[in-house]
Design a protein around this motif. Structure first.
Motif, PDB file in Angstrom:
ATOM      1  N   GLN A  39      39.305  43.140  42.159  1.00 41.15           N
ATOM      2  CA  GLN A  39      40.214  43.160  43.306  1.00 41.15           C
ATOM      3  C   GLN A  39      41.328  42.129  43.132  1.00 41.15           C
ATOM      4  O   GLN A  39      42.508  42.413  43.429  1.00 41.15           O
ATOM      5  CB  GLN A  39      39.430  42.871  44.580  1.00 41.15           C
ATOM      6  CG  GLN A  39      40.248  42.971  45.864  1.00 41.15           C
ATOM      7  CD  GLN A  39      39.437  42.598  47.092  1.00 41.15           C
ATOM      8  OE1 GLN A  39      38.376  41.990  46.983  1.00 41.15           O
ATOM      9  NE2 GLN A  39      39.933  42.943  48.263  1.00 41.15           N
ATOM     10  N   LEU A  40      40.980  40.949  42.637  1.00 41.34           N
ATOM     11  CA  LEU A  40      41.996  39.928  42.382  1.00 41.34           C
ATOM     12  C   LEU A  40      42.952  40.371  41.280  1.00 41.34           C
ATOM     13  O   LEU A  40      44.174  40.143  41.376  1.00 41.34           O
ATOM     14  CB  LEU A  40      41.324  38.618  41.991  1.00 41.34           C
ATOM     15  CG  LEU A  40      40.585  37.865  43.100  1.00 41.34           C
ATOM     16  CD1 LEU A  40      39.756  36.726  42.515  1.00 41.34           C
ATOM     17  CD2 LEU A  40      41.565  37.325  44.129  1.00 41.34           C
ATOM     18  N   GLU A  41      42.433  40.999  40.246  1.00 40.94           N
ATOM     19  CA  GLU A  41      43.296  41.468  39.160  1.00 40.94           C
ATOM     20  C   GLU A  41      44.280  42.515  39.641  1.00 40.94           C
ATOM     21  O   GLU A  41      45.452  42.514  39.223  1.00 40.94           O
ATOM     22  CB  GLU A  41      42.434  42.034  38.030  1.00 40.94           C
ATOM     23  CG  GLU A  41      41.629  40.986  37.282  1.00 40.94           C
ATOM     24  CD  GLU A  41      40.711  41.589  36.227  1.00 40.94           C
ATOM     25  OE1 GLU A  41      40.210  40.843  35.374  1.00 40.94           O
ATOM     26  OE2 GLU A  41      40.514  42.833  36.288  1.00 40.94           O
ATOM     27  N   ARG A  42      43.842  43.417  40.529  1.00 43.84           N
ATOM     28  CA  ARG A  42      44.774  44.427  41.051  1.00 43.84           C
ATOM     29  C   ARG A  42      45.877  43.781  41.869  1.00 43.84           C
ATOM     30  O   ARG A  42      47.051  44.172  41.775  1.00 43.84           O
ATOM     31  CB  ARG A  42      44.004  45.438  41.906  1.00 43.84           C
ATOM     32  CG  ARG A  42      43.150  46.407  41.103  1.00 43.84           C
ATOM     33  CD  ARG A  42      42.721  47.580  41.957  1.00 43.84           C
ATOM     34  NE  ARG A  42      41.916  47.148  43.106  1.00 43.84           N
ATOM     35  CZ  ARG A  42      40.594  47.059  43.091  1.00 43.84           C
ATOM     36  NH1 ARG A  42      39.920  47.365  41.981  1.00 43.84           N
ATOM     37  NH2 ARG A  42      39.933  46.673  44.163  1.00 43.84           N
ATOM     38  N   VAL A  43      45.533  42.775  42.677  1.00 42.25           N
ATOM     39  CA  VAL A  43      46.548  42.105  43.490  1.00 42.25           C
ATOM     40  C   VAL A  43      47.529  41.340  42.612  1.00 42.25           C
ATOM     41  O   VAL A  43      48.749  41.364  42.839  1.00 42.25           O
ATOM     42  CB  VAL A  43      45.872  41.164  44.510  1.00 42.25           C
ATOM     43  CG1 VAL A  43      46.910  40.314  45.231  1.00 42.25           C
ATOM     44  CG2 VAL A  43      45.074  41.971  45.522  1.00 42.25           C
ATOM     45  N   LEU A  44      47.025  40.661  41.581  1.00 41.76           N
ATOM     46  CA  LEU A  44      47.903  39.871  40.719  1.00 41.76           C
ATOM     47  C   LEU A  44      48.834  40.741  39.890  1.00 41.76           C
ATOM     48  O   LEU A  44      49.940  40.312  39.534  1.00 41.76           O
ATOM     49  CB  LEU A  44      47.068  38.994  39.793  1.00 41.76           C
ATOM     50  CG  LEU A  44      46.254  37.880  40.466  1.00 41.76           C
ATOM     51  CD1 LEU A  44      45.354  37.191  39.453  1.00 41.76           C
ATOM     52  CD2 LEU A  44      47.172  36.866  41.121  1.00 41.76           C
ATOM     53  N   PRO A  94      53.568  44.687  41.779  1.00 41.53           N
ATOM     54  CA  PRO A  94      54.968  44.317  41.506  1.00 41.53           C
ATOM     55  C   PRO A  94      55.412  43.028  42.186  1.00 41.53           C
ATOM     56  O   PRO A  94      56.267  42.325  41.668  1.00 41.53           O
ATOM     57  CB  PRO A  94      55.746  45.528  42.041  1.00 41.53           C
ATOM     58  CG  PRO A  94      54.781  46.670  41.953  1.00 41.53           C
ATOM     59  CD  PRO A  94      53.437  46.092  42.244  1.00 41.53           C
ATOM     60  N   GLY A  95      54.842  42.704  43.332  1.00 38.47           N
ATOM     61  CA  GLY A  95      55.249  41.474  44.001  1.00 38.47           C
ATOM     62  C   GLY A  95      54.786  40.222  43.293  1.00 38.47           C
ATOM     63  O   GLY A  95      55.407  39.166  43.441  1.00 38.47           O
ATOM     64  N   CYS A  96      53.689  40.316  42.521  1.00 38.81           N
ATOM     65  CA  CYS A  96      53.148  39.146  41.814  1.00 38.81           C
ATOM     66  C   CYS A  96      53.545  39.125  40.347  1.00 38.81           C
ATOM     67  O   CYS A  96      54.023  38.108  39.838  1.00 38.81           O
ATOM     68  CB  CYS A  96      51.625  39.120  41.947  1.00 38.81           C
ATOM     69  SG  CYS A  96      51.012  38.892  43.633  1.00 38.81           S
ATOM     70  N   ASN A  97      53.328  40.236  39.660  1.00 33.91           N
ATOM     71  CA  ASN A  97      53.636  40.342  38.227  1.00 33.91           C
ATOM     72  C   ASN A  97      52.943  39.251  37.411  1.00 33.91           C
ATOM     73  O   ASN A  97      53.543  38.591  36.556  1.00 33.91           O
ATOM     74  CB  ASN A  97      55.155  40.284  37.996  1.00 33.91           C
ATOM     75  CG  ASN A  97      55.863  41.494  38.550  1.00 33.91           C
ATOM     76  OD1 ASN A  97      55.340  42.603  38.514  1.00 33.91           O
ATOM     77  ND2 ASN A  97      57.055  41.282  39.081  1.00 33.91           N
ATOM     78  N   LYS A  98      51.666  39.042  37.693  1.00 36.58           N
ATOM     79  CA  LYS A  98      50.887  38.039  36.980  1.00 36.58           C
ATOM     80  C   LYS A  98      49.966  38.712  35.960  1.00 36.58           C
ATOM     81  O   LYS A  98      49.651  39.892  36.076  1.00 36.58           O
ATOM     82  CB  LYS A  98      50.039  37.212  37.955  1.00 36.58           C
ATOM     83  CG  LYS A  98      50.850  36.417  38.971  1.00 36.58           C
ATOM     84  CD  LYS A  98      51.601  35.290  38.319  1.00 36.58           C
ATOM     85  CE  LYS A  98      52.301  34.428  39.356  1.00 36.58           C
ATOM     86  NZ  LYS A  98      53.032  33.297  38.739  1.00 36.58           N
ATOM     87  N   VAL A  99      49.547  37.923  34.992  1.00 36.84           N
ATOM     88  CA  VAL A  99      48.613  38.393  33.978  1.00 36.84           C
ATOM     89  C   VAL A  99      47.298  37.642  34.182  1.00 36.84           C
ATOM     90  O   VAL A  99      47.194  36.459  33.814  1.00 36.84           O
ATOM     91  CB  VAL A  99      49.151  38.152  32.551  1.00 36.84           C
ATOM     92  CG1 VAL A  99      48.142  38.637  31.513  1.00 36.84           C
ATOM     93  CG2 VAL A  99      50.493  38.840  32.365  1.00 36.84           C
ATOM     94  N   PRO A 100      46.296  38.252  34.797  1.00 34.11           N
ATOM     95  CA  PRO A 100      45.028  37.544  35.024  1.00 34.11           C
ATOM     96  C   PRO A 100      44.281  37.299  33.726  1.00 34.11           C
ATOM     97  O   PRO A 100      44.299  38.119  32.815  1.00 34.11           O
ATOM     98  CB  PRO A 100      44.255  38.488  35.955  1.00 34.11           C
ATOM     99  CG  PRO A 100      44.848  39.844  35.703  1.00 34.11           C
ATOM    100  CD  PRO A 100      46.276  39.631  35.342  1.00 34.11           C
ATOM    101  N   MET A 101      43.626  36.145  33.657  1.00 30.57           N
ATOM    102  CA  MET A 101      42.866  35.755  32.471  1.00 30.57           C
ATOM    103  C   MET A 101      41.524  35.209  32.930  1.00 30.57           C
ATOM    104  O   MET A 101      41.451  34.108  33.477  1.00 30.57           O
ATOM    105  CB  MET A 101      43.635  34.707  31.657  1.00 30.57           C
ATOM    106  CG  MET A 101      42.949  34.287  30.384  1.00 30.57           C
ATOM    107  SD  MET A 101      43.946  33.105  29.448  1.00 30.57           S
ATOM    108  CE  MET A 101      42.900  32.853  28.021  1.00 30.57           C
ATOM    109  N   VAL A 102      40.467  35.971  32.733  1.00 31.51           N
ATOM    110  CA  VAL A 102      39.128  35.586  33.178  1.00 31.51           C
ATOM    111  C   VAL A 102      38.541  34.593  32.179  1.00 31.51           C
ATOM    112  O   VAL A 102      38.535  34.841  30.966  1.00 31.51           O
ATOM    113  CB  VAL A 102      38.221  36.817  33.330  1.00 31.51           C
ATOM    114  CG1 VAL A 102      36.829  36.404  33.789  1.00 31.51           C
ATOM    115  CG2 VAL A 102      38.838  37.812  34.308  1.00 31.51           C
TER     116      VAL A 102
END
Length: 480
Positions: free
Chosen positions: A335-340, A343-351
């Motif tokens: 869920q956090l990865e989808r939010v990040l 388009p508003g965030c444009n982040k690359v999650p790294m677990v």
């Protein structure tokens, strides 16, 4: 006759005049040629694919930068005295650029090619680096070793990543400010209590009692004000907190790197206080705490949006993993990865799942504004709590030495944000004043400033939180 039949069977020119067997033979030859061509093309494609698989390109790091605190060294084996002095001066420069920290990549060329060293050369290089660190008053910590094997004809070699950090002295230490965000009941204050006190929580919020400042915070378990907590790391990367030191001064004296946590409120009712903390204290980073069993709820999205609007680098900690199953934790992470990734965030999650990931995430986190590390942990069982400590230990400063010097040249501004009508009296000072804290009520006590205006203390009350008394030595509070 024999010649004609043989020529008709062999010569393609005669077969054109015979529509019978000539055309059939011609058709058979055409299909055989096409099969041959297809076979050759297939073999060429397979050969190219095999060549690509066999010839793995050599791994690279970004080329070495002249500025910054990262240095590449191919090897440091038996340098001459002149070479050693030059290397020590270079190390001192890298430490100055990193405000007391430097990272050395051993076995790497200046262009970033990972060459690697043998076991003997690696030991000799680390020994030389330790001598260099001792000369400039620093310690080294081996962060990780990696094997480099990109050529089948060569033996496996290793590269090493080493952290060099100045030994604590009277000079200014490295201080990073981390704002703690997250929804109410996500475990922010409990996490800070566990980190700064060195003791795990009992599952009922015992660790957070040391952070609360008001009676209603203790009664409700919810933070409504801004509080500060510190966590130190010495030159060897070891944690320094209240478990070994009684006061904040002792922590600062024993630490080469300080993490100042700004604990902010999570309830929507105190959103104005949270915004004030983010804007007035200028945090270097933001730590968003998300509960694993509830996921993204309440003010989580608002706090994430505030940090992004203020351009504060943010990393995420998923807490309370001991309260739910592994599937629930993975669902919260997805869920956090989808939010990040929206388009508003444009982040690359790294677990982050192991110490190597923690080191990589800490380095890439400051180099790229798109990287957002995600850590999962438990403050009750202590699961993956060491990964967060490794991450905070490696986390480099955002500003270099030149920017820090320019900041030091500016005028100092001290903000008084609260007007106190009730204050805490330190137990040690009371004992020095009259022997015991209980007899203060029979004495006249005043407080004041250099202007000559004093206010008299009207009454002495018992402390509200026993945890705060153990940490600060508080024996009572007075009313004006």
């Amino acid at each position: 006759m024999v010649d004609l039949s043989e020529s008709g069977a062999v010569s393609p020119g005669h077969s054109r005049h015979g529509p019978g067997s000539g055309s059939g033979n011609n058709g058979k030859k055409t299909s055989k040629k096409s099969r041959t061509r297809r076979g050759k093309r297939g073999r060429r494609r397979r050969n190219k694919k095999n060549n690509r698989n066999n010839k793995t390109p050599p791994p690279y790091l970004p080329p070495e930068a002249e500025e910054g605190n990262i240095e590449y060294k191919l090897k440091l084996v038996n340098p001459t005295q002149y070479r050693f002095e030059h290397l020590a001066t270079q190390l001192k420069w890298r430490l100055q650029e990193g405000r007391g920290e430097a990272v050395y990549q051993i076995g790497v060329e200046d262009n970033g090619l990972l060459v690697g060293l043998t076991e003997a050369d690696m030991k000799a290089s680390l020994k030389t680096l330790k001598r260099m660190a001792e000369k400039v008053g620093a310690d080294i910590t081996l962060l990780r070793e990696r094997e480099v094997d990109y050529d089948l004809d060569r033996n496996t070699r290793k590269i090493a990543e080493v952290l060099v950090r100045k030994v604590p002295d009277d000079q200014q230490f490295l201080d990073l400010r981390v704002a703690v965000l997250g929804n109410v009941d996500s475990g922010k204050s409990t996490l800070l209590g566990v980190l700064t006190q060195g003791e795990l929580d009992n599952g009922r919020g015992r660790a957070r009692l040391n952070l609360f400042r008001h009676l209603h915070e203790i009664q409700t378990g919810r933070t409504s004000s801004i509080s500060f907590e510190i966590l130190g790391f010495n030159s060897k990367g070891e944690v320094v907190n209240y478990s070994e030191s009684r006061t904040a001064e002792e922590i600062c004296e024993s630490s080469s790197k300080m993490i100042t946590f700004i604990d902010l409120a999570g309830h929507h009712k105190y959103l104005k206080t949270t915004i004030f903390g983010l804007t007035s204290y200028c945090p270097d980073f933001a730590m968003l705490v998300v509960s694993a069993n509830t996921g993204i709820a309440g003010t989580t999205r608002e706090h994430l949006g505030l940090a992004m609007a203020l351009k504060v680098p943010i990393f995420i900690v998923v807490s309370k993993v001991d309260l739910c199953s592994r599937g629930t934790v993975e669902r919260t992470v997805r869920q956090l990865e989808r939010v990040l990734k929206q388009p508003g965030c444009n982040k690359v999650p790294m677990v982050v799942s192991n110490p190597d990931d923690a080191v990589t995430a800490a380095q890439q986190f400051t180099q790229s504004s798109c990287i957002t590390p995600i850590l999962t942990l438990s403050t009750v069982s202590g699961e993956s709590l060491d990964l967060l400590k490794v991450f905070l230990n490696i986390l480099p400063p955002l500003s270099n030495s030149k920017e820090q010097e320019e900041l030091m040249q500016q005028l100092t501004e001290f903000q008084v944000n609260y007007e106190f009508t009730q204050f805490t009296v330190l137990g040690r000072w009371l004992e020095e004043l009259c022997g015991t804290a209980e007899c203060v009520g029979a004495r006249r006590l005043v407080v004041g400033s250099t202007s000559g205006r004093f206010l008299e203390v009207g009454s002495i009350q018992e402390p509200l939180g026993l945890g705060a008394e153990r940490r600060t030595g508080a024996a009572g509070s007075g009313k004006l």
